[in-house]
Design an enzyme around this catalytic site. Structure first.
Site, PDB file in Angstrom:
ATOM      1  N   ASN A  89       8.323 -26.745 -18.359  1.00  0.00           N
ATOM      2  CA  ASN A  89       9.251 -25.670 -17.607  1.00  0.00           C
ATOM      3  C   ASN A  89       9.370 -24.580 -18.590  1.00  0.00           C
ATOM      4  O   ASN A  89      10.213 -24.741 -19.401  1.00  0.00           O
ATOM      5  CB  ASN A  89      10.535 -26.483 -17.386  1.00  0.00           C
ATOM      6  CG  ASN A  89      11.575 -25.296 -16.504  1.00  0.00           C
ATOM      7  OD1 ASN A  89      11.149 -24.213 -16.307  1.00  0.00           O
ATOM      8  ND2 ASN A  89      12.866 -25.947 -16.496  1.00  0.00           N
ATOM      9  N   LYS A 132      10.828 -21.883 -17.964  1.00  0.00           N
ATOM     10  CA  LYS A 132      12.068 -21.101 -17.718  1.00  0.00           C
ATOM     11  C   LYS A 132      11.753 -19.441 -17.779  1.00  0.00           C
ATOM     12  O   LYS A 132      10.670 -19.231 -17.628  1.00  0.00           O
ATOM     13  CB  LYS A 132      13.125 -21.662 -18.877  1.00  0.00           C
ATOM     14  CG  LYS A 132      13.186 -22.877 -18.952  1.00  0.00           C
ATOM     15  CD  LYS A 132      14.497 -23.224 -19.603  1.00  0.00           C
ATOM     16  CE  LYS A 132      14.448 -25.003 -19.608  1.00  0.00           C
ATOM     17  NZ  LYS A 132      15.570 -25.755 -20.120  1.00  0.00           N
ATOM     18  N   HIS A 152      16.673 -27.020 -10.404  1.00  0.00           N
ATOM     19  CA  HIS A 152      16.885 -27.550 -11.754  1.00  0.00           C
ATOM     20  C   HIS A 152      18.363 -27.273 -12.156  1.00  0.00           C
ATOM     21  O   HIS A 152      18.923 -26.279 -11.343  1.00  0.00           O
ATOM     22  CB  HIS A 152      16.075 -26.411 -12.645  1.00  0.00           C
ATOM     23  CG  HIS A 152      16.190 -26.701 -14.156  1.00  0.00           C
ATOM     24  ND1 HIS A 152      17.238 -26.361 -14.779  1.00  0.00           N
ATOM     25  CD2 HIS A 152      15.395 -27.671 -14.791  1.00  0.00           C
ATOM     26  CE1 HIS A 152      16.913 -26.533 -16.227  1.00  0.00           C
ATOM     27  NE2 HIS A 152      15.776 -27.471 -16.082  1.00  0.00           N
ATOM     28  N   GLU A 182      19.908 -25.694 -14.146  1.00  0.00           N
ATOM     29  CA  GLU A 182      20.282 -23.972 -14.733  1.00  0.00           C
ATOM     30  C   GLU A 182      20.192 -23.446 -13.047  1.00  0.00           C
ATOM     31  O   GLU A 182      21.042 -22.330 -12.803  1.00  0.00           O
ATOM     32  CB  GLU A 182      19.156 -23.472 -15.334  1.00  0.00           C
ATOM     33  CG  GLU A 182      19.386 -23.941 -16.672  1.00  0.00           C
ATOM     34  CD  GLU A 182      17.918 -24.041 -17.723  1.00  0.00           C
ATOM     35  OE1 GLU A 182      17.255 -23.637 -17.279  1.00  0.00           O
ATOM     36  OE2 GLU A 182      18.258 -24.950 -18.705  1.00  0.00           O
ATOM     37  N   GLU A 210      17.092 -35.235 -15.511  1.00  0.00           N
ATOM     38  CA  GLU A 210      17.503 -34.487 -16.607  1.00  0.00           C
ATOM     39  C   GLU A 210      19.253 -34.372 -16.804  1.00  0.00           C
ATOM     40  O   GLU A 210      19.853 -33.467 -16.241  1.00  0.00           O
ATOM     41  CB  GLU A 210      17.097 -32.968 -16.483  1.00  0.00           C
ATOM     42  CG  GLU A 210      15.680 -32.684 -16.174  1.00  0.00           C
ATOM     43  CD  GLU A 210      14.923 -31.395 -16.394  1.00  0.00           C
ATOM     44  OE1 GLU A 210      14.197 -31.273 -17.493  1.00  0.00           O
ATOM     45  OE2 GLU A 210      15.580 -30.324 -15.885  1.00  0.00           O
ATOM     46  N   GLY A 214      18.082 -28.446 -23.731  1.00  0.00           N
ATOM     47  CA  GLY A 214      17.996 -27.291 -24.674  1.00  0.00           C
ATOM     48  C   GLY A 214      19.025 -27.750 -25.686  1.00  0.00           C
ATOM     49  O   GLY A 214      19.314 -26.852 -26.515  1.00  0.00           O
ATOM     50  N   SER A 265      15.366 -31.962 -23.879  1.00  0.00           N
ATOM     51  CA  SER A 265      14.944 -32.035 -25.372  1.00  0.00           C
ATOM     52  C   SER A 265      13.546 -33.112 -25.769  1.00  0.00           C
ATOM     53  O   SER A 265      13.923 -33.926 -26.662  1.00  0.00           O
ATOM     54  CB  SER A 265      16.277 -32.458 -25.904  1.00  0.00           C
ATOM     55  OG  SER A 265      17.100 -31.443 -26.025  1.00  0.00           O
TER      56      SER A 265
HETATM   57  P1  PGA Z   1      14.470 -28.929 -22.932  1.00  0.00           P
HETATM   58  O1  PGA Z   1      14.368 -28.428 -21.413  1.00  0.00           O
HETATM   59  O2  PGA Z   1      13.108 -29.594 -22.987  1.00  0.00           O
HETATM   60  O3  PGA Z   1      14.300 -27.510 -23.379  1.00  0.00           O
HETATM   61  O4  PGA Z   1      15.663 -29.516 -23.169  1.00  0.00           O
HETATM   62  C1  PGA Z   1      14.126 -29.199 -20.196  1.00  0.00           C
HETATM   63  C2  PGA Z   1      14.448 -28.690 -18.693  1.00  0.00           C
HETATM   64  O5  PGA Z   1      15.230 -27.932 -18.701  1.00  0.00           O
HETATM   65  O6  PGA Z   1      13.621 -28.814 -17.854  1.00  0.00           O
END
Ligand code: PGA
Length: 249
Positions: free
Chosen positions: A10, A12, A95, A97, A167, A173, A213
């Protein structure tokens, strides 16, 4: 039949179109495998150059979002037909976010999931609890609610082809990866929930990813869990490390 792993990046809001091409050229040889489906979910403006750059490889290009209407006065949105025409096969839906910053709800997630299926695009449906929810012991209840609403009106046949990404928000993150036990527990609960909504066969077919992560060092143990069918990877998907995650064995 054993479920094939699906490992998705992803991106982003990272990578300009030209940076996307460079990154895909770098990663192409590193993510070559027959053992897993490899998907790069990229910003909308990167989709077409990314498709071009990924040609002849096993990389499948996906989108990070999609609107639930066909066309019209929805300034700034991307329609399912636009994605289909560009050759997109996967789209991330809901997601955390998008839920947090762009007011997406379980209901809009459901509308998008239905629309994606209508157009033959496989949704990667995201769910995940906050730290407060985990500390209050309501994680499983909350995830079940998210999953049930996301799948409203989805047929068993469609659900069997879907991907659900678990997630935990506190792990995204942050470098704070969920423990293998935590990730497996929730992914197993999601499968039970899918079995309750549909049947055993659908539960056995649906693919469930862990995200938050994921790194080259955490992937092998996570992906070896019986109910974890791969990962949704943010930060590490932008680096050569992604090759190690894809070839985690
Ligand atoms: P990350 O993000 O691996 O940077 O924690 C995962 C995601 O938001 O899909």
């Amino acid at each position: 039949m054993a479920r094939k792993k699906i490992i998705a990046g992803n991106w982003k809001m990272n990578m300009t179109p030209s940076e996307a091409v460079t990154l895909i050229k770098t990663l192409k040889p590193l993510v070559a495998t027959e053992d897993a489906d490899v998907v790069f979910c990229v910003p909308a403006i990167d989709i077409i150059p990314a498709m071009e750059a990924a040609k002849g490889s096993n990389i499948c290009i996906g989108a990070e979002n999609m609107y639930f209407e066909e066309k019209g006065a929805y300034t700034g949105e991307i329609s399912p037909n636009m994605l289909v025409d560009a050759g997109v096969k996967y789209v991330i839906i809901g997601h955390s976010e998008r839920r947090q910053y762009f007011a997406e709800t379980d209901e809009t997630v459901n509308k998008k999931v239905l629309k994606a299926f209508e157009h033959g695009i496989t949704p990667i449906i995201c769910c995940g609890e906050t730290l407060t929810q985990r500390e209050q012991g309501v994680t499983i209840d909350f995830i079940r609610q998210q999953v049930k609403i996301a799948l409203l009106g989805v047929s068993a046949e469609q659900a069997a082809t879907a991907v659900i990404a678990y997630e935990p928000i506190w792990a995204i993150g942050t470098g704070k990866v969920a423990t293998t036990e935590q990730a497996q527990e929730v992914c197993a609960a999601i499968r039970v929930c899918v079995g309750e909504i549909y049947d055993e066969a659908t539960a056995a077919a649906i693919r469930i990813q862990y995200g938050g992560s994921v790194s080259a060092s955490s992937a092998p143990e996570l992906f070896a869990q019986p109910d974890i069918d791969g990962g949704l990877v943010g930060g590490a998907a932008l680096k050569p490390d992604f090759g190690k995650i894809v070839n985690y064995k």
